[in-house]
Motif scaffolding. Structure first.
Motif, PDB file in Angstrom:
ATOM      1  N   HIS A 292      29.461  45.018  40.653  1.00  0.00           N
ATOM      2  CA  HIS A 292      28.694  43.772  40.718  1.00  0.00           C
ATOM      3  C   HIS A 292      29.390  42.788  41.642  1.00  0.00           C
ATOM      4  O   HIS A 292      30.542  42.986  42.032  1.00  0.00           O
ATOM      5  CB  HIS A 292      28.543  43.162  39.316  1.00  0.00           C
ATOM      6  CG  HIS A 292      27.890  44.088  38.337  1.00  0.00           C
ATOM      7  ND1 HIS A 292      26.557  44.399  38.383  1.00  0.00           N
ATOM      8  CD2 HIS A 292      28.408  44.807  37.303  1.00  0.00           C
ATOM      9  CE1 HIS A 292      26.267  45.253  37.418  1.00  0.00           C
ATOM     10  NE2 HIS A 292      27.368  45.519  36.746  1.00  0.00           N
ATOM     11  N   TYR A 294      30.721  38.812  42.442  1.00  0.00           N
ATOM     12  CA  TYR A 294      31.276  37.685  41.689  1.00  0.00           C
ATOM     13  C   TYR A 294      31.644  36.544  42.630  1.00  0.00           C
ATOM     14  O   TYR A 294      31.980  36.757  43.800  1.00  0.00           O
ATOM     15  CB  TYR A 294      32.549  38.107  40.932  1.00  0.00           C
ATOM     16  CG  TYR A 294      32.291  39.045  39.774  1.00  0.00           C
ATOM     17  CD1 TYR A 294      32.194  38.558  38.475  1.00  0.00           C
ATOM     18  CD2 TYR A 294      32.166  40.421  39.979  1.00  0.00           C
ATOM     19  CE1 TYR A 294      31.979  39.422  37.407  1.00  0.00           C
ATOM     20  CE2 TYR A 294      31.949  41.278  38.933  1.00  0.00           C
ATOM     21  CZ  TYR A 294      31.850  40.775  37.635  1.00  0.00           C
ATOM     22  OH  TYR A 294      31.619  41.622  36.580  1.00  0.00           O
ATOM     23  N   ALA A 337      37.283  43.458  38.062  1.00  0.00           N
ATOM     24  CA  ALA A 337      36.896  42.063  37.828  1.00  0.00           C
ATOM     25  C   ALA A 337      37.813  41.428  36.783  1.00  0.00           C
ATOM     26  O   ALA A 337      38.248  40.275  36.941  1.00  0.00           O
ATOM     27  CB  ALA A 337      35.443  41.998  37.376  1.00  0.00           C
ATOM     28  N   LYS A 341      40.398  38.341  37.552  1.00  0.00           N
ATOM     29  CA  LYS A 341      40.273  37.127  36.740  1.00  0.00           C
ATOM     30  C   LYS A 341      41.617  36.720  36.134  1.00  0.00           C
ATOM     31  O   LYS A 341      41.889  35.527  35.907  1.00  0.00           O
ATOM     32  CB  LYS A 341      39.247  37.342  35.634  1.00  0.00           C
ATOM     33  CG  LYS A 341      38.889  36.079  34.872  1.00  0.00           C
ATOM     34  CD  LYS A 341      37.764  36.331  33.877  1.00  0.00           C
ATOM     35  CE  LYS A 341      37.371  35.041  33.169  1.00  0.00           C
ATOM     36  NZ  LYS A 341      36.262  35.270  32.207  1.00  0.00           N
ATOM     37  N   MET A 349      35.688  32.395  37.329  1.00  0.00           N
ATOM     38  CA  MET A 349      35.087  33.608  37.891  1.00  0.00           C
ATOM     39  C   MET A 349      33.784  33.891  37.168  1.00  0.00           C
ATOM     40  O   MET A 349      33.737  33.911  35.937  1.00  0.00           O
ATOM     41  CB  MET A 349      36.046  34.797  37.747  1.00  0.00           C
ATOM     42  CG  MET A 349      35.532  36.085  38.341  1.00  0.00           C
ATOM     43  SD  MET A 349      36.824  37.366  38.308  1.00  0.00           S
ATOM     44  CE  MET A 349      36.013  38.704  39.150  1.00  0.00           C
ATOM     45  N   LYS A 350      32.707  34.092  37.928  1.00  0.00           N
ATOM     46  CA  LYS A 350      31.427  34.381  37.285  1.00  0.00           C
ATOM     47  C   LYS A 350      30.620  35.385  38.117  1.00  0.00           C
ATOM     48  O   LYS A 350      30.686  35.395  39.355  1.00  0.00           O
ATOM     49  CB  LYS A 350      30.617  33.107  37.071  1.00  0.00           C
ATOM     50  CG  LYS A 350      30.255  32.349  38.328  1.00  0.00           C
ATOM     51  CD  LYS A 350      29.481  31.085  37.994  1.00  0.00           C
ATOM     52  CE  LYS A 350      29.125  30.306  39.273  1.00  0.00           C
ATOM     53  NZ  LYS A 350      28.380  29.067  38.969  1.00  0.00           N
ATOM     54  N   GLU A 351      29.889  36.219  37.406  1.00  0.00           N
ATOM     55  CA  GLU A 351      29.039  37.205  38.073  1.00  0.00           C
ATOM     56  C   GLU A 351      27.821  36.518  38.659  1.00  0.00           C
ATOM     57  O   GLU A 351      27.224  35.635  38.028  1.00  0.00           O
ATOM     58  CB  GLU A 351      28.592  38.286  37.082  1.00  0.00           C
ATOM     59  CG  GLU A 351      27.745  39.372  37.722  1.00  0.00           C
ATOM     60  CD  GLU A 351      27.237  40.404  36.723  1.00  0.00           C
ATOM     61  OE1 GLU A 351      26.312  41.154  37.082  1.00  0.00           O
ATOM     62  OE2 GLU A 351      27.752  40.443  35.593  1.00  0.00           O
ATOM     63  N   GLU A 352      27.442  36.929  39.884  1.00  0.00           N
ATOM     64  CA  GLU A 352      26.259  36.376  40.545  1.00  0.00           C
ATOM     65  C   GLU A 352      25.060  37.270  40.268  1.00  0.00           C
ATOM     66  O   GLU A 352      25.086  38.467  40.566  1.00  0.00           O
ATOM     67  CB  GLU A 352      26.483  36.290  42.054  1.00  0.00           C
ATOM     68  CG  GLU A 352      27.348  35.128  42.500  1.00  0.00           C
ATOM     69  CD  GLU A 352      27.316  34.965  44.006  1.00  0.00           C
ATOM     70  OE1 GLU A 352      26.209  34.927  44.585  1.00  0.00           O
ATOM     71  OE2 GLU A 352      28.401  34.900  44.602  1.00  0.00           O
TER      72      GLU A 352
END
Length: 548
Positions: A292, A294, A337, A341, A349-352
């Protein structure tokens, strides 16, 4: 059937040209002039008379290989009649039937006495003969490689990261052309080893103006033989890019490699970046990792080279802010990830994930009047994006689909480009092959091809269904892997060049995490090749010594 009928017509036309331009020469060699018109047998006679292996005649009319071999055989014939000057050879290759006809119908042409020539050769003539032998060896090395390339397997390089972690940028593969049945060549007159163009001239106006590596006017219809298998879910597949508008020949369109995630009749869907087939989550194989994208906020700059050495990937974005840095990452697994982090510099940190219901549509001009269909989500009239997509049913041969204003964007390429019908919209009505239509019967199977690194993959979510006729085959193994072989335009950091020895000669399509290495087979082939060459030279040397 149409393929072989068209192929036969081409063979007959070439044979008639051969006969018209050489029948007198065949008569002077002691054969019936009619033999000059008989396909394969005419070249068999030339090889017999010029003391070359007669079985080479079977190569004379093969697609792509045939034109090379014909030129070689024509040179042999002209040499038989004393036409050995450089200008003779050039004219024979460039204008074969025209030049051979001028020789054929001239009054003073006679056979060369080869035995007499052998007795009275000068040193210069002996050197020229050695040069001819060397050029002949090079020619047949090229011919042999062309036969393998056209009829057995094709090399393929990975220039982008759309299949990361399974296939890395800089992996070079061999593709088995018989995996799903052999697709016969559709442009038989072409330069060996080149895909679509001879070179990229850099013309910004129109890439269609780049010189083609094939003759588009000489064409054969799509035909696949010995098809015992079709692409299955989770197969890694090489195919020709369906919406390549530069090349009209299917087998000359740009080659892509993706994973087949859904086959004909399946329903494909993306939910918040997760893939579903027929309503069920995808099956993740051992050599595959879910990835994914991020957004990472840091207090200080990250050590990019160290990250690459550790994880093998680069951020696609690095922006300095008032409080630190903002990074965009693609292709992060859950494990990587979590590790990123935990770095001390990381603040957030965040998933897009693209918002649901937001259509991904891109335009080719600032006025937003011309849609760029190659970059927009498929089909362009749906409120889908790469993370929220579908559900979409993949067309299957025999399906009867409704055709109207709502469904046409989904099926217009299928009808007009892939299945070669005329399609017209007039007065609010749809016409297929000149007849008003509200439904259409699908003529071949289609597939959904998606990259494993789904946030960095231009795949079927953008260009739509992949027709069966575009399928090339399965990658067999990685024969070379070079880190830094291709420039990464998405990052300011360029990976250092090195050979990835651990990836070489490993199978690519097993689905297993620990793939089998076939380096011992490669080593055996090299030993046999060079060993055979050594023993042949030794035998010839001994034979020459015995004769003396």
């Amino acid at each position: 059937m149409n393929y072989f009928l068209t192929y036969t017509v081409y063979v007959l036309v070439l044979s008639i040209l051969m006969g018209i331009s050489t029948w007198k020469l065949f008569k002077k060699m002691g054969y019936s002039p009619l033999f000059a018109f008989i396909p394969f047998y005419n070249y068999f006679i030339i090889l017999k008379e010029t003391k070359h292996p007669k079985w080479w005649a079977i190569l004379s009319y093969l697609p792509i290989v045939g034109p090379i071999m014909m030129s070689v055989f024509h040179l042999y014939l002209m040499k038989k009649f004393g036409k050995t000057l450089f200008k003779d050879q050039i004219l024979t290759v460039i204008l074969p039937f025209i030049y051979m006809a001028t020789v054929n119908y001239s009054k003073d042409v006679e056979l060369e006495d080869e035995n007499a020539n052998e007795l009275f050769l000068t040193d210069e003539e002996k050197n020229a003969k050695k040069k001819d032998t060397f050029l002949g060896s090079i020619t047949f090395a090229v011919v042999f490689a062309t036969i393998i390339h056209v009829f057995v397997t094709q090399p393929f390089g990975i220039p982008t990261g759309s299949m990361e972690r399974t296939l890395l940028v800089g992996d070079f593969l061999f593709v088995n052309k018989w995996s799903y049945g052999y697709r016969l060549p559709m442009r038989p007159l072409a330069i060996p080893f080149l895909q679509g163009t001879i070179m990229d001239t850099g013309q910004k106006g129109n890439p269609k103006d780049d010189p083609k590596s094939y003759v588009d006017g000489v064409k054969l219809p799509y035909t696949r033989i010995l098809q015992f298998n079709k692409p299955q879910k989770n197969d890694v597949v090489v195919f020709n890019y369906p919406q390549d508008s530069v090349h009209t020949a299917i087998d000359r369109k740009d080659p892509y490699v993706k994973r087949c995630v859904a086959t004909a009749g399946d329903t494909f869907e993306m939910r918040a970046g997760r893939l579903f087939v027929n309503g069920k989550p995808e099956t993740v194989l051992g050599d595959q990792e879910v990835q994914h994208r991020y957004t990472v906020t840091t207090g200080s700059q990250l050590d990019i080279p160290a990250l690459y050495n550790t994880y093998g990937f680069l951020p696609v974005q690095e922006v300095q802010t008032n409080n630190g840095y903002l990074y965009g990452f693609q292709g992060l697994t859950d494990k990587t990830a979590k590790e990123i982090k935990a770095l001390p510099q990381v603040i957030d940190m965040k998933e897009e994930v693209s918002p649901k219901g937001e259509a991904a549509v891109y335009y080719r001009d600032e006025a937003k009047t011309k849609i760029d269909t190659t970059q927009s989500i498929f089909p362009i009239n749906k409120p889908w994006n790469q993370d929220w997509y579908g559900p979409l049913r993949i067309p299957k041969k025999g399906d009867v689909v409704a055709i109207n204003a709502e469904t046409l964007p989904m099926y217009q390429w299928v009808i007009s480009e892939y299945e070669h019908n005329s399609l017209e919209k007039k007065d609010g009505k749809i016409f297929i092959n000149g007849k008003e239509a509200n439904q259409y019967t699908i003529q071949q199977d289609y597939y959904m091809m998606v990259g494993d690194n789904r946030d960095a993959s231009l795949d079927a979510r953008f260009f739509g269904f992949v027709p069966e006729e575009n399928i090339v085959g399965k990658p067999m193994f990685t024969w070379m892997s070079l880190q830094g072989a291709f420039a990464d335009n998405s990052s300011t950091y360029q990976a250092p060049f090195k050979i990835r020895w651990e990836r070489m000669f490993k199978a690519t399509n097993t689905g297993e995490a620990n793939k089998t290495s076939y380096w011992w087979i490669a080593a055996m082939i090299l030993i046999l090749f060079f060993g055979w060459e050594y023993f042949v030279k030794l035998f010839r040397k001994k034979k020459t010594e015995d004769e003396l």
